[in-house]
Structure formats: C-alpha cells, structure tokens
Design a protein around this motif. Structure first.
Motif, short mmCIF file in Angstrom:
data_model
loop_
_atom_site.label_atom_id
_atom_site.label_comp_id
_atom_site.label_asym_id
_atom_site.label_seq_id
_atom_site.Cartn_x
_atom_site.Cartn_y
_atom_site.Cartn_z
N ASP A 1 19.56 -26.32 -0.71
CA ASP A 1 19.57 -27.61 -1.90
C ASP A 1 19.62 -26.61 -3.18
N ALA A 2 19.56 -25.15 -3.11
CA ALA A 2 19.43 -24.94 -4.05
C ALA A 2 20.96 -24.38 -3.72
N GLU A 3 21.27 -23.91 -3.14
CA GLU A 3 23.23 -23.29 -3.02
C GLU A 3 23.94 -24.32 -3.53
N PHE A 4 23.50 -25.51 -2.58
CA PHE A 4 25.08 -26.93 -3.41
C PHE A 4 24.43 -26.79 -4.78
N SER A 49 33.83 -24.95 5.11
CA SER A 49 33.23 -23.67 5.75
C SER A 49 31.23 -23.25 5.22
N TRP A 50 30.55 -24.01 4.40
CA TRP A 50 29.52 -23.91 3.87
C TRP A 50 28.68 -24.44 5.48
N ILE A 51 28.77 -25.60 5.50
CA ILE A 51 28.44 -26.25 6.95
C ILE A 51 28.50 -25.59 8.17
N ALA A 52 30.16 -25.02 8.21
CA ALA A 52 30.25 -24.54 9.56
C ALA A 52 28.76 -23.26 9.83
N GLN A 53 28.73 -22.45 8.35
CA GLN A 53 27.95 -20.83 8.38
C GLN A 53 26.19 -21.15 8.46
N ARG A 54 26.40 -22.62 8.98
CA ARG A 54 24.60 -23.23 8.76
C ARG A 54 24.55 -24.06 10.27
N ASN A 55 23.14 -24.21 9.68
CA ASN A 55 22.52 -24.70 11.44
C ASN A 55 22.65 -26.21 11.48
N HIS A 56 22.60 -26.70 10.37
CA HIS A 56 22.78 -28.41 9.94
C HIS A 56 23.35 -29.07 11.20
N VAL A 175 26.74 -33.91 0.68
CA VAL A 175 27.31 -32.98 1.74
C VAL A 175 27.64 -34.44 3.23
N VAL A 176 27.10 -35.11 3.02
CA VAL A 176 27.00 -35.93 4.29
C VAL A 176 28.00 -37.25 3.96
N ASP A 177 28.64 -37.05 2.42
CA ASP A 177 29.60 -38.17 2.05
C ASP A 177 30.84 -37.76 2.35
N ILE A 178 30.86 -36.00 1.84
CA ILE A 178 32.33 -35.64 2.36
C ILE A 178 32.77 -36.03 4.02
N VAL A 179 31.14 -35.41 4.98
CA VAL A 179 32.00 -35.41 5.91
C VAL A 179 32.54 -36.58 6.25
#
Length: 244
Positions: A1-4, A49-56, A175-179
């Motif tokens: 959340d802070a990064e976003f 890219s942010w999503i791809a680098q995380r565990n979500h 973020v989910v809205d974009i995906v």
C-alpha cells in the motif's frame, strides 16, 4: 500500500486523478485525455511489473453475460439462477468459494480472511452479494466441500461477509481494476472477435497478460472439472477462453 501510494502521488502530480481506472488510463479518458499514449502505457506496464515481482495471487473469474441472461430467460426455474440472478453475484460468490477452498488447507487459519470488494453503483447488488456470502446456499458444497462438524458454517474462512469500499480508498482495488480491465479486453480481442482499436493491439494486450498470468491461481482450482451440477453451471456461463 505504501509503495502504491508513493507512485500514485508521482502520477497525480501530473494527472489530476482520484484513483487509477484501467479503462481510463488505457483509452485516454477523463483526466488522461491529454496524456500521450506512450506515457499511459508506461503507467500500466509499471503496475504489471510491480505485480510480477510480488507474491500476490489473482483469482480470475470471467462470465459471459449473454450466456448468463439467455439461461436466465430460458430456465427461470433453475435453482442456481433463482439464488444468483446476476453475473456479478456469481463472480463474487465464485471468488469467495475459491478463497475458502484455498485457505481451509492452511492450519489455524479459520476466520482470518477479509473480503473487500469495490462498491457497486447498482442499487442492492452489494447487499445481495454480502447476504450470499454470509448465508450461502447449500449447493455451493458442489464446489467446495463442507464438513458441518469440523467447520460449523460454510465459508468459515471468511470474517463475517464481504465488505465494500470506494475504490479510491483502496490501493489493491485499483491494481485489481487494471488487471480486470486488461483481462476482459484480452478475451474480447482474442476470443470474441472484437476489432483492434489500432494495429498490434491484440498482441500488445496478450503480451501484457502474459507478464502476470503466472500469478493467476491454476485453472483446476478456479474451474474444476467435476460432474456436480453447480460446478457445471459455473462452467456453462464461463467466458470463452477464460484460463485457456
């Protein structure tokens, strides 16, 4: 959340937006109208890219509305249609069932999951979904097994029911809205014969989805192959190409 929020504040310094909406960014609508396409693409690519680098992980449920409403018209007495009269409700319940299936495997995890949905403008839909998840119909046992002695209540991994927030209050909802927007567009272009808005659009969207599709929960989890009637119902209204 802070990064976003850190990145969002950089964007907002140039584009006067309250929240990120996938369609507005991609199509250059609203506050993005005068922002050049290359910049808008870079914003989307940053978050992918942010999503791809995380565990979500993502639960993707895609419903063909035409199939759903045709079925509702032809089979008004269908018990699943009667209990779940709108595609949105099925999608929300489907997500809750997958969460239940996944989280019940974890030790000491009962009642530790919070479901947060983007609030709906259509009157009554949010309340209907909250009621469905709070007191789900027995037929969901076709999808996720239920042991009353051990679990007590269906969907017992979830705290209370679904909660609803304005998307501009939730980083993850944005973020989910974009995906979600990109995935719908991907299916429209690759499976439903929609025309490209420009040459190469189909390949670009397919490439973008390819960057994050390993974050989607497996097909066998979201769309299991079972002869159970409710599972067959879910598969019967699934959008073409979903998870394929």
């Amino acid at each position: 959340d802070a990064e976003f929020r850190e990145v969002f504040n950089i964007i907002r310094a140039r584009v006067p937006v309250q929240e990120l909406k996938g369609e507005q960014i991609y199509r250059g609508r609203g506050a993005w109208k005068n922002i050049e396409p290359q910049v808008r693409d870079r914003v989307i690519e940053f978050y992918l890219s942010w999503i791809a680098q995380r565990n979500h992980r993502f639960i993707v449920t895609a419903i063909d509305n035409d199939k759903y409403f045709s079925l509702r018209e032809s089979e008004p007495d269908n018990p699943f249609i009667q209990a779940i009269p709108y595609p949105y409700l099925l999608a929300g319940l489907h997500i809750a069932m997958v969460v239940q299936k996944q989280n019940k495997r974890k030790k000491k995890n009962k009642g530790k999951t919070i479901l947060i949905f983007d609030e709906q403008k259509t009157k009554g839909l949010s309340e209907q979904l909250a009621n469905l998840i709070f007191d789900p119909p027995e037929f969901i046992d076709d999808f996720v097994s239920f042991d009353e002695k051990k679990e007590g209540t269906r969907l017992n991994q979830i705290i209370d029911t679904a909660f609803f927030v304005s998307s501009h209050h939730s980083s993850m909802a944005q973020v989910v809205d974009i995906v979600a927007y990109l995935y719908r567009l991907y299916l429209e272009l690759t499976e439903y014969g929609f025309d490209e808005a420009y040459e190469g659009e189909r390949d670009k969207i397919a490439t973008w989805i390819g960057q994050i599709e390993d974050k989607f929960l497996p097909h066998s989890v979201v769309y299991p192959k079972k002869n159970a009637r409710f599972v067959q119902f879910i598969n019967s209204v699934r959008a073409r190409g979903a998870y394929q």
